[in-house]
Scaffold this motif. Structure first.
Motif, PDB file in Angstrom:
ATOM      1  N   ILE A  60       0.844  -1.198   0.000  1.00 40.31           N
ATOM      2  CA  ILE A  60       0.000   0.000   0.000  1.00 40.31           C
ATOM      3  C   ILE A  60       0.878   1.246   0.000  1.00 40.31           C
ATOM      4  N   ILE A  61       1.966   1.181   0.769  1.00 40.67           N
ATOM      5  CA  ILE A  61       2.854   2.347   0.830  1.00 40.67           C
ATOM      6  C   ILE A  61       3.337   2.697  -0.571  1.00 40.67           C
ATOM      7  N   PHE A  62       3.843   1.689  -1.278  1.00 34.17           N
ATOM      8  CA  PHE A  62       4.344   1.949  -2.632  1.00 34.17           C
ATOM      9  C   PHE A  62       3.229   2.431  -3.539  1.00 34.17           C
ATOM     10  N   GLY A  63       2.075   1.816  -3.408  1.00 37.98           N
ATOM     11  CA  GLY A  63       0.949   2.199  -4.259  1.00 37.98           C
ATOM     12  C   GLY A  63       0.581   3.651  -4.071  1.00 37.98           C
ATOM     13  N   VAL A  64       0.366   4.035  -2.825  1.00 35.52           N
ATOM     14  CA  VAL A  64      -0.058   5.408  -2.535  1.00 35.52           C
ATOM     15  C   VAL A  64       1.049   6.389  -2.916  1.00 35.52           C
ATOM     16  N   CYS A  65       2.257   6.023  -2.541  1.00 35.58           N
ATOM     17  CA  CYS A  65       3.408   6.873  -2.845  1.00 35.58           C
ATOM     18  C   CYS A  65       3.509   7.086  -4.351  1.00 35.58           C
ATOM     19  N   SER A  66       3.343   6.019  -5.130  1.00 35.49           N
ATOM     20  CA  SER A  66       3.503   6.172  -6.577  1.00 35.49           C
ATOM     21  C   SER A  66       2.356   6.969  -7.173  1.00 35.49           C
ATOM     22  N   VAL A  67       1.155   6.805  -6.639  1.00 37.14           N
ATOM     23  CA  VAL A  67       0.043   7.625  -7.155  1.00 37.14           C
ATOM     24  C   VAL A  67       0.393   9.105  -7.000  1.00 37.14           C
ATOM     25  N   ALA A 127      -0.361   3.026 -11.000  1.00 39.89           N
ATOM     26  CA  ALA A 127      -0.526   3.174  -9.559  1.00 39.89           C
ATOM     27  C   ALA A 127      -1.670   2.302  -9.052  1.00 39.89           C
ATOM     28  N   ALA A 128      -2.750   2.260  -9.840  1.00 38.12           N
ATOM     29  CA  ALA A 128      -3.894   1.450  -9.422  1.00 38.12           C
ATOM     30  C   ALA A 128      -3.498  -0.014  -9.335  1.00 38.12           C
ATOM     31  N   ILE A 129      -2.687  -0.453 -10.295  1.00 34.69           N
ATOM     32  CA  ILE A 129      -2.261  -1.851 -10.270  1.00 34.69           C
ATOM     33  C   ILE A 129      -1.421  -2.117  -9.029  1.00 34.69           C
ATOM     34  N   SER A 130      -0.541  -1.169  -8.704  1.00 35.55           N
ATOM     35  CA  SER A 130       0.292  -1.430  -7.527  1.00 35.55           C
ATOM     36  C   SER A 130      -0.550  -1.417  -6.260  1.00 35.55           C
ATOM     37  N   LEU A 131      -1.575  -0.553  -6.242  1.00 37.29           N
ATOM     38  CA  LEU A 131      -2.477  -0.570  -5.085  1.00 37.29           C
ATOM     39  C   LEU A 131      -3.250  -1.879  -5.013  1.00 37.29           C
ATOM     40  N   LEU A 132      -3.641  -2.345  -6.200  1.00 38.60           N
ATOM     41  CA  LEU A 132      -4.379  -3.609  -6.261  1.00 38.60           C
ATOM     42  C   LEU A 132      -3.517  -4.745  -5.725  1.00 38.60           C
ATOM     43  N   VAL A 133      -2.257  -4.743  -6.154  1.00 34.76           N
ATOM     44  CA  VAL A 133      -1.334  -5.779  -5.679  1.00 34.76           C
ATOM     45  C   VAL A 133      -1.184  -5.679  -4.169  1.00 34.76           C
ATOM     46  N   GLY A 134      -1.087  -4.429  -3.684  1.00 36.53           N
ATOM     47  CA  GLY A 134      -1.016  -4.220  -2.238  1.00 36.53           C
ATOM     48  C   GLY A 134      -2.247  -4.774  -1.545  1.00 36.53           C
ATOM     49  N   GLY A 135      -3.397  -4.528  -2.154  1.00 32.10           N
ATOM     50  CA  GLY A 135      -4.651  -5.029  -1.580  1.00 32.10           C
ATOM     51  C   GLY A 135      -4.678  -6.538  -1.531  1.00 32.10           C
ATOM     52  N   ILE A 136      -4.208  -7.159  -2.599  1.00 31.68           N
ATOM     53  CA  ILE A 136      -4.181  -8.624  -2.629  1.00 31.68           C
ATOM     54  C   ILE A 136      -3.239  -9.142  -1.540  1.00 31.68           C
ATOM     55  N   GLY A 137      -2.124  -8.429  -1.354  1.00 29.14           N
ATOM     56  CA  GLY A 137      -1.193  -8.799  -0.288  1.00 29.14           C
ATOM     57  C   GLY A 137      -1.877  -8.773   1.070  1.00 29.14           C
ATOM     58  N   ILE A 138      -2.657  -7.716   1.286  1.00 23.53           N
ATOM     59  CA  ILE A 138      -3.381  -7.595   2.557  1.00 23.53           C
ATOM     60  C   ILE A 138      -4.361  -8.754   2.727  1.00 23.53           C
ATOM     61  N   MET A 139      -5.080  -9.024   1.650  1.00 24.22           N
ATOM     62  CA  MET A 139      -6.086 -10.081   1.725  1.00 24.22           C
ATOM     63  C   MET A 139      -5.433 -11.413   2.035  1.00 24.22           C
ATOM     64  N   ASN A 140      -4.313 -11.657   1.374  1.00 25.42           N
ATOM     65  CA  ASN A 140      -3.565 -12.892   1.561  1.00 25.42           C
ATOM     66  C   ASN A 140      -3.175 -13.072   3.026  1.00 25.42           C
ATOM     67  N   ILE A 141      -2.603 -12.014   3.587  1.00 23.78           N
ATOM     68  CA  ILE A 141      -2.164 -12.080   4.982  1.00 23.78           C
ATOM     69  C   ILE A 141      -3.353 -12.249   5.912  1.00 23.78           C
ATOM     70  N   MET A 142      -4.442 -11.550   5.607  1.00 24.23           N
ATOM     71  CA  MET A 142      -5.596 -11.638   6.497  1.00 24.23           C
ATOM     72  C   MET A 142      -6.194 -13.033   6.464  1.00 24.23           C
ATOM     73  N   LEU A 143      -6.203 -13.651   5.288  1.00 23.46           N
ATOM     74  CA  LEU A 143      -6.722 -15.023   5.212  1.00 23.46           C
ATOM     75  C   LEU A 143      -5.864 -15.947   6.059  1.00 23.46           C
ATOM     76  N   ALA A 144      -4.552 -15.746   5.980  1.00 29.83           N
ATOM     77  CA  ALA A 144      -3.647 -16.564   6.800  1.00 29.83           C
ATOM     78  C   ALA A 144      -3.914 -16.294   8.280  1.00 29.83           C
ATOM     79  N   THR A 145      -4.119 -15.015   8.601  1.00 23.61           N
ATOM     80  CA  THR A 145      -4.376 -14.650   9.996  1.00 23.61           C
ATOM     81  C   THR A 145      -5.655 -15.302  10.513  1.00 23.61           C
TER      82      THR A 145
END
Ligand SMILES: Nc1ncnc2c1ncn2[C@@H]1O[C@H](COP(=O)(O)OP(=O)(O)OP(=O)(O)O)[C@@H](O)[C@H]1O
Ligand SMILES: [Mg+2]
Lengths: 241, 429
Positions: free
Chosen positions: B32-39, B311-329
């Motif tokens: 998310i940091i990279f996504g927002v930063c790049s936007v 930027a949207a793609i990088s945010l999307l990737v960030g979002g998927i990362g979050i989802m992935n971790i949350m599912l594991a959590t």
């Protein structure tokens, strides 16, 4: 607990024809409970015994509104909880029932204090407003000096005592315990059971699942289960409060 | 009130749970940091670049159409080698008059002769552009008169030997003297300095007639048109690298000022049609600043879309990362979920708990991203000497998107946590 005993002896729990069936596949159907009828008076102390797989835990889960029966009716304090929607069942669990598990089930990232307060949060209470009450409960179970410890820093017996304090924080009328001493040595187990005795004396209804005759001997009634049914019942002492 | 404290408690609990796995949470936030930063950074850089381009074009005058003589392509190569051959091309005096007469909506036509010469004062000799033009140059092209005056219609009428100098050239030619009392010498003729001026425009825009790289841009000597014609004649000789060439060009540039921007759009094709008739050799080009501006705006739009998509793609990737971790959590904390349910938590309490965690992750990442995203354009500005513009809306956009991503990608793990059967969850190892 110095709550005034309110043991009027009226049946607060009334199970009738309770069945629980697990359909695993078309050929594989497990009938965990096959028609259980049971009345429990307020303020009584009931032990459930029976061989493994006889349906003790299943029954306790239904009593605790964690599970719904496949058939039959369950009156709890005049309400039929057998068909209650999920949210209302949560409410009943949170307000009226306290749970004690064999494996303590404390939340690892929370302190003793916070663990005791978890049930408060789900009643919309501000934990800070219940600080004194929580400390009092912790002292009652002998952990007044361990409020900031994490579960991993406590012994099994201490953890189970935190669980007892937690089960009491919302002042439920009934405590359900599934083999609460199963993971404890006999000495700490006895301490925990002593606490339950005390709670019962202060008016709490207690239902406890156990494999241990000595544990069951503390109860007023011992219900023996077999193949999903109540096999027989032994009354140790009459319920005479 | 009650809801408020409950919410604060939930947020605190969420942060606590996230802090339990600091590295994991930090890595999850990175997306998310990279996504927002790049936007923010990309939009700021894009905005700055297009601002620079637009400013440059605006200075050319959005009401103007610039017609420029160019060496016809087929003769450009041969001219150097054929000695003594005079290459004749470009706009003529007649063209200027014709444009004025024929094209509707023309306010003024400004002819220019641009000759590369050396200008001398005393021992100083500097290369310069001798621009023969009319007094209306001041308004049409846009110059600021710093001292003295520009050339006047009287100068034009009498072919006076007077000149105005750009400020930079004046200071280099006259390090110690006051230029206004002096004369400079260009191609053997003395011109009296009557004014010091500064061009508002980008001089590069018409320096193709022989701009040498690295040479200062404000090296203009303005003289009256009539003076330029009589002193230099129409044929201009030039020696380049030992060889010699001669060109005959009447006008190097004609700036046509239209009455308004609407007239610019209709006049542009008309000018081309008119000139085509008299210039079969294609020895001219037109520049329409308004059109350039439009193109720049269109380019900016495309640029923004491309940057936005990246930027949207990088945010999307960030979002998927979050989802992935949350599912594991959720899997990891199944037991905790069961305990909470047994202790009275409703499904929506569990949803809130996990959703708050993802939102804390994404909004936390968003905040850090905003800080870095605002800082990066400043660094780029400082290092690359580029204008960057951080717009407020891009900050809000990026931040809003990060929050939305947290909710969007948090919903599924949170729901799957809430829908766990309490008993199954309690039994989970
Ligand atoms: N989710 C389930 N799916 C299928 N069968 C189940 C499920 N839960 C319980 N059972 C079955 O129901 C029966 C009763 O189980 P229960 O857990 O109540 O036994 P128990 O008396 O508590 O035994 P133990 O003393 O070993 O704890 C068992 O045969 C068990 O396999
Ligand atoms: Mg069991």
């Amino acid at each position: 607990m110095q709550a005034t005993p309110k043991t009027n002896g009226a049946p607060v729990i009334h199970l009738e024809g309770i069945e629980k069936t697990y359909v695993l596949s078309a050929e594989n159907i497990v009938r965990a409970l096959r028609g259980v009828d049971l009345k429990i008076n307020e303020g009584s102390y009931v032990a459930i015994m029976g061989p493994s797989g006889s349906g003790k835990s299943t029954m306790l889960n239904i009593l605790g509104c964690l599970d719904r029966p496949t058939a039959g009716s369950y009156q709890l304090g005049g309400h039929n909880v057998a068909r209650m929607p999920d949210d209302e069942l949560s409410e009943v669990r949170g307000k009226r029932i306290g749970f004690i598990f064999q494996s303590y089930n404390l939340i690892a990232q929370l302190t003793v204090m916070e663990n005791i307060q978890v049930p408060l949060i789900y009643q919309g209470e501000d934990p800070r407003a219940h600080h004194d009450h929580t400390v009092q409960l912790a002292k009652m179970v002998g952990l007044g000096d361990r409020l900031d410890h994490r579960p991993s820093q406590l012994s099994g017996g201490q953890q189970q005592r935190v669980a007892i304090a937690r089960s009491l924080v919302n002042d439920p009328f009934m405590i359900l315990a599934d083999e609460p001493t199963g993971n404890l040595d006999s000495k700490t187990g006895a301490e925990v059971l002593e606490m339950l005795d005390q709670l019962n004396r202060s008016g709490k209804t207690i239902v406890l699942v156990t494999h241990d005759d000595k544990v069951a001997a503390r109860a007023q009634r011992v219900i023996h289960m077999k193949d999903g049914k109540i096999d027989r019942e032994v009354v140790n002492r009459p319920h005479n409060n | 009130m009650r809801l408020g404290t409950h919410f604060v408690g939930t947020v605190r609990l969420g942060i606590k749970s996230l802090l339990l796995h600091k590295l994991r949470s930090a890595l999850t936030m990175l997306g998310i940091i990279f996504g927002v930063c790049s936007v923010i950074a990309m939009l700021a850089i894009g905005e700055g670049a297009s601002y620079e381009a637009q400013e440059a074009i605006k200075k050319l005058g959005s009401n103007n159409i610039i017609v420029r003589s160019v060496k016809p392509p087929e003769e450009a190569n041969s001219s150097g080698s054929s000695r003594g051959f005079v290459l004749e091309y470009g706009l003529t005096y007649d063209d200027g008059a014709r444009l004025q007469r024929t094209i509707p909506g023309v306010r003024a036509v400004l002819p220019m002769r641009i000759i590369r010469e050396n200008v001398r004062f005393d021992q100083n000799e500097l290369p310069c552009q001798v621009i023969g033009t009319l007094p209306s140059y001041v308004e049409i092209v846009g110059v600021d008169i710093l001292r003295g005056r520009f050339i006047t219609s009287v100068d034009e009428m009498y072919q006076n030997n007077v000149c105005a100098l750009t400020a930079g050239l004046a200071s280099r030619l006259f390090p110690f003297q006051d230029p206004l009392t002096m004369s400079v010498k260009v191609a053997g003729v003395y011109y009296q300095v009557v004014g010091i001026v500064q061009e508002r425009n980008m001089v590069e825009q018409r320096s193709q007639t022989g701009q040498i790289d690295g040479e200062p841009l404000d090296n203009n000597v303005y003289i009256p048109m009539s003076t330029s014609r009589s002193r230099f004649g129409e044929t201009i000789f030039r020696r380049t690298a030992g060889s010699f060439s001669a060109e005959r060009v009447e006008l190097h540039q004609v700036t046509v000022q239209m009455q308004d921007t609407d007239a610019v759009e209709t006049a542009d094709p008309q000018i081309k049609t008119l000139l085509r008739r008299f210039h079969p050799k294609n020895d001219y080009e037109t520049i329409v600043p308004l059109e350039l501006l439009r193109q720049a705006e269109a380019t900016k739009r495309i640029f923004n879309i491309v940057l936005g998509s990246i930027a949207a793609i990088s945010l999307l990737v960030g979002g998927i990362g979050i989802m992935n971790i949350m599912l594991a959590t959720v899997t990891e904390r199944t037991r905790e979920i069961g305990v909470r349910r047994a202790l009275g938590a409703k499904k929506k309490d569990i949803i809130t708990q996990f959703l708050v965690e993802t939102v804390v992750l994404s909004v936390g990442g968003g905040l850090i991203g905003v800080v870095i995203g605002v800082a990066v354009p400043f660094i780029v500005s400082a290092l690359a000497e580029m204008i960057t513009i951080v717009t407020v809306w891009s900050v809000f956009l990026a931040f809003g998107i990060s929050g939305a991503i947290g909710i969007m990608f948090g919903i599924y793990p949170a729901r799957s946590a809430a829908n766990l059967d309490p008993i199954e969850a309690l039994r989970h190892e």
